[in-house]
Design a protein around this motif. Structure first.
Motif, PDB file in Angstrom:
ATOM      1  N   PRO A 125      -9.639   6.558 -15.735  1.00 28.79           N
ATOM      2  CA  PRO A 125      -9.213   7.319 -16.919  1.00 28.79           C
ATOM      3  C   PRO A 125      -7.983   6.719 -17.592  1.00 28.79           C
ATOM      4  O   PRO A 125      -7.618   7.133 -18.697  1.00 28.79           O
ATOM      5  N   ILE A 126      -7.361   5.740 -16.941  1.00 26.07           N
ATOM      6  CA  ILE A 126      -6.143   5.137 -17.496  1.00 26.07           C
ATOM      7  C   ILE A 126      -6.490   3.970 -18.425  1.00 26.07           C
ATOM      8  O   ILE A 126      -6.048   3.931 -19.585  1.00 26.07           O
ATOM      9  N   CYS A 127      -7.282   3.012 -17.915  1.00 27.77           N
ATOM     10  CA  CYS A 127      -7.604   1.833 -18.719  1.00 27.77           C
ATOM     11  C   CYS A 127      -8.998   1.883 -19.342  1.00 27.77           C
ATOM     12  O   CYS A 127      -9.323   1.051 -20.203  1.00 27.77           O
ATOM     13  N   ASP A 128      -9.830   2.819 -18.905  1.00 27.94           N
ATOM     14  CA  ASP A 128     -11.203   2.969 -19.408  1.00 27.94           C
ATOM     15  C   ASP A 128     -12.071   1.735 -19.181  1.00 27.94           C
ATOM     16  O   ASP A 128     -13.077   1.534 -19.871  1.00 27.94           O
ATOM     17  N   GLU A 129     -11.690   0.898 -18.230  1.00 27.45           N
ATOM     18  CA  GLU A 129     -12.460  -0.311 -17.964  1.00 27.45           C
ATOM     19  C   GLU A 129     -12.828  -0.459 -16.487  1.00 27.45           C
ATOM     20  O   GLU A 129     -13.965  -0.773 -16.145  1.00 27.45           O
ATOM     21  N   GLY A 130     -11.849  -0.281 -15.628  1.00 24.98           N
ATOM     22  CA  GLY A 130     -12.069  -0.495 -14.197  1.00 24.98           C
ATOM     23  C   GLY A 130     -12.876   0.601 -13.526  1.00 24.98           C
ATOM     24  O   GLY A 130     -13.094   1.682 -14.077  1.00 24.98           O
ATOM     25  N   THR A 131     -13.315   0.300 -12.304  1.00 26.52           N
ATOM     26  CA  THR A 131     -14.064   1.249 -11.481  1.00 26.52           C
ATOM     27  C   THR A 131     -13.148   1.821 -10.401  1.00 26.52           C
ATOM     28  O   THR A 131     -12.353   1.091  -9.806  1.00 26.52           O
ATOM     29  N   LEU A 132     -13.260   3.094 -10.170  1.00 27.00           N
ATOM     30  CA  LEU A 132     -12.415   3.761  -9.181  1.00 27.00           C
ATOM     31  C   LEU A 132     -13.019   3.679  -7.783  1.00 27.00           C
ATOM     32  O   LEU A 132     -14.224   3.846  -7.600  1.00 27.00           O
ATOM     33  N   SER A 133     -12.171   3.434  -6.806  1.00 26.29           N
ATOM     34  CA  SER A 133     -12.565   3.452  -5.404  1.00 26.29           C
ATOM     35  C   SER A 133     -11.726   4.503  -4.687  1.00 26.29           C
ATOM     36  O   SER A 133     -10.529   4.638  -4.945  1.00 26.29           O
ATOM     37  N   VAL A 134     -12.355   5.230  -3.791  1.00 24.17           N
ATOM     38  CA  VAL A 134     -11.647   6.288  -3.059  1.00 24.17           C
ATOM     39  C   VAL A 134     -10.902   5.698  -1.874  1.00 24.17           C
ATOM     40  O   VAL A 134     -11.439   4.880  -1.124  1.00 24.17           O
ATOM     41  N   VAL A 135      -9.646   6.112  -1.708  1.00 23.81           N
ATOM     42  CA  VAL A 135      -8.812   5.677  -0.591  1.00 23.81           C
ATOM     43  C   VAL A 135      -8.371   6.925   0.183  1.00 23.81           C
ATOM     44  O   VAL A 135      -7.896   7.896  -0.416  1.00 23.81           O
ATOM     45  N   ILE A 136      -8.554   6.909   1.507  1.00 20.02           N
ATOM     46  CA  ILE A 136      -8.126   8.014   2.370  1.00 20.02           C
ATOM     47  C   ILE A 136      -6.960   7.526   3.221  1.00 20.02           C
ATOM     48  O   ILE A 136      -7.076   6.533   3.928  1.00 20.02           O
ATOM     49  N   GLU A 137      -5.847   8.236   3.146  1.00 17.09           N
ATOM     50  CA  GLU A 137      -4.659   7.874   3.921  1.00 17.09           C
ATOM     51  C   GLU A 137      -4.097   9.099   4.633  1.00 17.09           C
ATOM     52  O   GLU A 137      -4.128  10.207   4.092  1.00 17.09           O
ATOM     53  N   ASP A 138      -3.587   8.889   5.838  1.00 11.68           N
ATOM     54  CA  ASP A 138      -2.921   9.970   6.564  1.00 11.68           C
ATOM     55  C   ASP A 138      -1.516  10.170   5.993  1.00 11.68           C
ATOM     56  O   ASP A 138      -0.742   9.215   5.891  1.00 11.68           O
TER      57      ASP A 138
END
Length: 199
Positions: A7-20
Motif C-alpha cells: 500500500p506504500i509503493c503500489d508496486e511490490g509484493t507483501l510477504s508475511v513475517v512472524i517474530e516473537d
C-alpha cells in the motif's frame, strides 16, 4: 493465495513475517508471535486487518496462559468430548450461542468461573450430567452424546515426512503450505500384529 500489493509503493509484493515480541501481563513476562508484512520492493513494513487480528489473538493467548486459564484448544477438546455444538455448549455452560466460537477462536477469554466449570466437567463426568439435569437438557443432550463415533481401525504410520511453511495470514489465521517427502529409514522395521511398527 492472492498476492498482496504494497500500500506504500503500489508496486511490490507483501510477504508475511512472524517474530516473537516480548510482552508482559500482570507481572508475567514472556513473548508472543506477532505478524507484519514487508514489501519486497520498497522494504516498507505494514500490517493489514488479517495481521492485526492474528496479533490480537496471540496477545490473548499469552494473557490466558499468564492468568492460568485453559487455552482455546482445550476448550474445544472438552466441548467435543461431550459431542456438543458451540451453540449447545453456550446454552449448557452459559455465555450465549456464540460464546464458544469466540473462546475457541481466541477472540475472547473465558471467565474464571467458566474456566473452573469446564475443568470440573472434564475431570468428573457425573458433574457434567448433573449440570445437564439442572439445566433441563437431558432429553436434548443424551441422544447427542450417544452418537459419538469412534474410529474403527488404526492407521499405520506414514512413510513420508511432513513439513509446512507459513505463506500468509487470512482472517487472523496462519495459512500454511504443506510438503511431503518420502522418508528413508536406515533400519528395517518389523511389523507387529496390531498393524503398528517397531524398531
Amino acid at each position: 493465495m492472492k498476492k498482496r500489493i504494497c500500500p506504500i509503493c503500489d508496486e511490490g509484493t507483501l510477504s508475511v513475517v512472524i517474530e516473537d515480541v516480548a510482552t508482559e501481563h500482570k507481572g508475567t513476562t514472556g513473548s508472543a508471535p506477532m505478524a507484519h508484512c514487508v514489501c519486497d520492493t520498497c522494504g516498507a513494513e505494514s500490517a493489514g486487518s488479517s495481521e492485526m487480528k492474528f496479533n490480537r489473538r496471540a496477545i490473548l493467548t499469552f494473557k490466558r496462559s499468564a492468568d492460568g486459564l485453559l487455552p482455546n484448544y482445550e476448550i474445544k477438546r472438552i466441548r467435543k468430548k461431550f459431542n456438543l455444538t458451540q451453540p449447545l455448549a453456550g446454552k449448557l455452560f452459559g455465555g450465549g450461542p456464540v460464546a464458544f466460537n469466540k473462546y475457541e477462536n481466541n477472540d475472547v477469554a473465558q471467565s474464571e468461573a467458566m474456566d473452573g466449570l469446564l475443568r470440573l466437567v472434564d475431570t468428573d463426568e457425573n458433574s457434567y450430567w448433573n449440570l445437564v439435569k439442572i439445566k433441563g437438557m437431558s432429553d436434548e443432550l443424551m441422544p447427542i452424546y450417544k452418537q459419538v463415533v469412534f474410529p474403527s481401525k488404526i492407521t499405520q504410520p506414514s512413510s513420508f515426512d511432513y513439513s509446512e511453511k507459513i505463506v500468509g495470514i487470512e482472517k487472523g489465521k496462519l495459512i500454511r503450505q504443506a510438503r511431503f517427502s518420502k522418508h528413508v529409514s536406515s533400519q528395517r522395521k518389523k511389523p507387529k500384529e496390531n498393524g503398528w511398527y517397531a524398531n
